[in-house]
Design an enzyme around this catalytic site. Structure first.
Site, PDB file in Angstrom:
ATOM      1  N   CYS A 103       0.840  -1.190   0.000  1.00 44.97           N
ATOM      2  CA  CYS A 103       0.000   0.000   0.000  1.00 44.97           C
ATOM      3  C   CYS A 103       0.889   1.259   0.000  1.00 44.97           C
ATOM      4  O   CYS A 103       1.785   1.373  -0.823  1.00 44.97           O
ATOM      5  CB  CYS A 103      -0.965  -0.058   1.182  1.00 44.97           C
ATOM      6  SG  CYS A 103      -2.213   1.256   1.217  1.00 44.97           S
ATOM      7  N   LEU A 104       0.696   2.174   0.928  1.00 45.55           N
ATOM      8  CA  LEU A 104       1.534   3.367   0.971  1.00 45.55           C
ATOM      9  C   LEU A 104       2.990   3.033   1.283  1.00 45.55           C
ATOM     10  O   LEU A 104       3.889   3.799   0.937  1.00 45.55           O
ATOM     11  CB  LEU A 104       1.006   4.353   2.015  1.00 45.55           C
ATOM     12  CG  LEU A 104      -0.217   5.168   1.621  1.00 45.55           C
ATOM     13  CD1 LEU A 104      -0.574   6.130   2.727  1.00 45.55           C
ATOM     14  CD2 LEU A 104       0.030   5.923   0.331  1.00 45.55           C
TER      15      LEU A 104
END
Length: 564
Positions: free
Chosen positions: A296-297
């Site tokens: 994800c991030l």
């Protein structure tokens, strides 16, 4: 004053709402042809409802085919009672209204697409709030449960409602379920914390095999979630599985920031997060390159770090794996509905006051994206059916959310989401622009079919901005469920393909058509790929490196994961 207004609206900008509605309404008012089309659609929907009612009243023993169907992932109308009168007409009336509003908020000449999407989203929220499934007298499943239990379901539901109201008013986190406790049944892969600063703890996991691959694996999770989504129960822990495959695994466990850490920047997370962890790993396991994996991030910040390292001639990465991670944010999915200059300004005002974006404020935005299930569906099950929330390891993790430092979150929203600087060639590190195409380490990129946070076509665009050797894998399920997809998990499938360095670009739809579905988990595919980019097995390294400043500080999962 601005912060007070932002708090009053929970960070939502009324100006952004007004702008979207005004844009749509003004353009509709000057489009008489479109108005006639919508009037025709309303008449046609009413006619179809009338025909459906007539078929019901014929009573010839055959069940009529409903003219409108709920979305594939909408389970509110799954009960058999919705096929009988009067519930069938209430359900179909609701779906017909939703169909009309979908048409009314799409295809309007002159309306900005984001404004049209936002109006569509807001009308969907309003319609979901008045769905017949939400009320005890119009929901056949609730009526049946009330009859069968003598009203006990409503009594239990009232009790749950009061409990939840008290928790919310007192800002209390949900009580942990006895079956799922961090360090005991969750995040319980054996290991040691070997480094700690104010941003993260670095966990080194104990070897489970007699020999290991010489290149260690460094996992960079997102800081909007606690890392143990990748270390849930032992049977579905990606970290535990990876260690069992003969890899030396390190994982970052981010802190849960407070107001005192409001000035932490995106660069802090790169320099004192990813790069500090890499320095520690290469010190503990010297003379070896590192397999980096970002989720994800965490994958986004890993991409930034990798591009910076490539620019500066740092070649310590043996490979890079990106799990449901975006590098381009033009097609960033439904989260873009919440973001424009006005919206970000409101969030910045609120974070200036608080020092962070609170966990509930972020969780609410994610819940609204799937409100029919995560909001109204849950409310119906809990408050009307009297059913206690099903306890799962992922559900426990999902409730264990984190905060976001004000400065970092503002930089992330503006620099990546709003301005898309990374792939536009305008993202600077240390005063100089970086480019993903400079990355030479092989890439393994994973997207998930039903991801509404990092849509797979957006994740796929990593291929558009890189030239290196790259494998792209598309797996079933969503943002979290698709990644936590252990071998033996039922109803899982994937597609995978390889692009040689320097090959021509293939668009995502063509790629999808040219790659066949394969049943099973994607984990073994990744495991084989890592093995193909690793050396021959060797003896496991020591835990930590006390003589070099990296002693073992405590047992995994450490202390930061316990922060509330």
């Amino acid at each position: 004053m601005r912060a007070g207004m932002a708090r009053a609206t929970s960070g939502a900008s009324p100006f952004a709402v007004a702008q979207a509605v005004t844009d749509w309404a003004m353009h509709l008012s000057r489009a008489p042809g479109r108005q006639l089309e919508l009037a025709e659609r309303a008449a046609r929907n009413a006619t179809r409802l009338g025909a459906y009612a007539f078929e019901h009243f014929k009573q010839d023993g055959t069940a009529p085919t409903p003219p409108f169907s709920p979305d594939q992932n909408d389970h509110r109308f799954a009960h058999a009672g919705w096929a009988t009168l009067p519930f069938a007409m209430w359900q179909q009336g609701y779906l017909a209204t939703r169909d009309w509003w979908d048409a009314a908020t799409s295809g309007m000449p002159g309306v900005q697409s984001r404004n049209a999407d936002r109006v569509n989203f807001m009308t969907r929220l309003l319609l979901d709030a008045v769905s017949p499934s939400n009320f005890p007298l119009t929901n056949p499943e609730v009526i049946e449960a009330t009859r069968d239990t003598g009203g006990a379901n409503l009594a239990r539901g009232l009790q749950y409602f009061v409990e939840d109201l008290i928790e919310h008013a007192a800002d209390m986190p949900p009580a942990p379920h006895n079956g799922f406790r961090i360090g005991e049944t969750l995040a319980c892969t054996p290991g040691k914390v070997v480094y700690r600063n104010d941003i993260f703890e670095l966990i080194q996991y104990s070897p489970q095999t007699e020999t290991v691959r010489p290149e260690p694996v460094l996992i960079v999770p997102a800081w909007i979630m606690k890392y143990y989504i990748l270390d849930l129960s032992p049977q579905n822990s990606l970290i535990n599985w990876l260690v069992g495959q003969g890899h030396t695994v390190f994982a970052i466990s981010w802190c849960n920031p407070t107001a005192a850490q409001a000035d932490l920047s995106l660069e802090d997370y790169r320099q004192r997060g990813v790069m500090a962890a890499l320095d520690a790993v290469t010190t503990i396991v010297p003379d070896q390159k590192v397999h980096a994996c970002g989720y994800c991030l965490g994958g986004t910040i890993l991409s930034i770090a990798a591009a910076t390292m490539a620019r500066d001639g740092d070649d310590r990465f043996a490979s890079i794996t990106l799990l449901a991670a975006q590098t381009d944010f033009v097609e960033a999915g439904e989260l873009l509905l919440f973001l424009d200059e006005s919206q970000v300004a409101f969030l910045e005002d609120m974070m200036w006051d608080q020092g962070f974006l609170d966990r509930d404020q972020m969780a609410s935005a994610f819940r609204l994206l799937r409100d029919e299930d995560l909001v109204w569906g849950r409310a119906t099950r809990r408050y009307l059916m009297g059913q206690e929330d099903k306890q799962t390891d992922m559900g426990t993790w999902n409730a264990d959310s984190t905060r976001m430092p004000a400065r970092m979150h503002s930089e992330y929203l503006r620099g990546l989401f709003l301005e898309n600087r990374l792939t536009a060639g305008r993202f600077a590190v240390d005063g100089r622009v970086i480019a993903l195409k400079d990355i030479k380490a092989p890439l393994f990129v994973v997207g998930t079919e039903k991801d509404h946070i990092a849509p797979w076509r957006s994740v796929y665009k990593t291929k558009l901005f890189t030239d290196c050797d790259l494998d792209f894998l598309l797996t079933s399920s969503g943002h979290n469920g698709g990644i936590v997809s252990e071998p033996g998990h039922p109803h899982r499938h994937y597609r995978t393909g390889h692009r040689k360095a320097g090959a021509l670009y293939m668009d995502p739809d063509t790629w999808l058509a040219n790659h066949e579905v394969q049943d099973g988990s994607w984990w073994p595919v990744w495991g084989d790929w890592l093995a193909s980019h690793s050396g021959a097995p060797v003896a496991p390294p020591r835990m930590g490196a006390p003589a070099k400043g990296f002693p073992t500080l405590c047992a995994a999962p450490g202390t930061y994961v316990q922060q509330t």
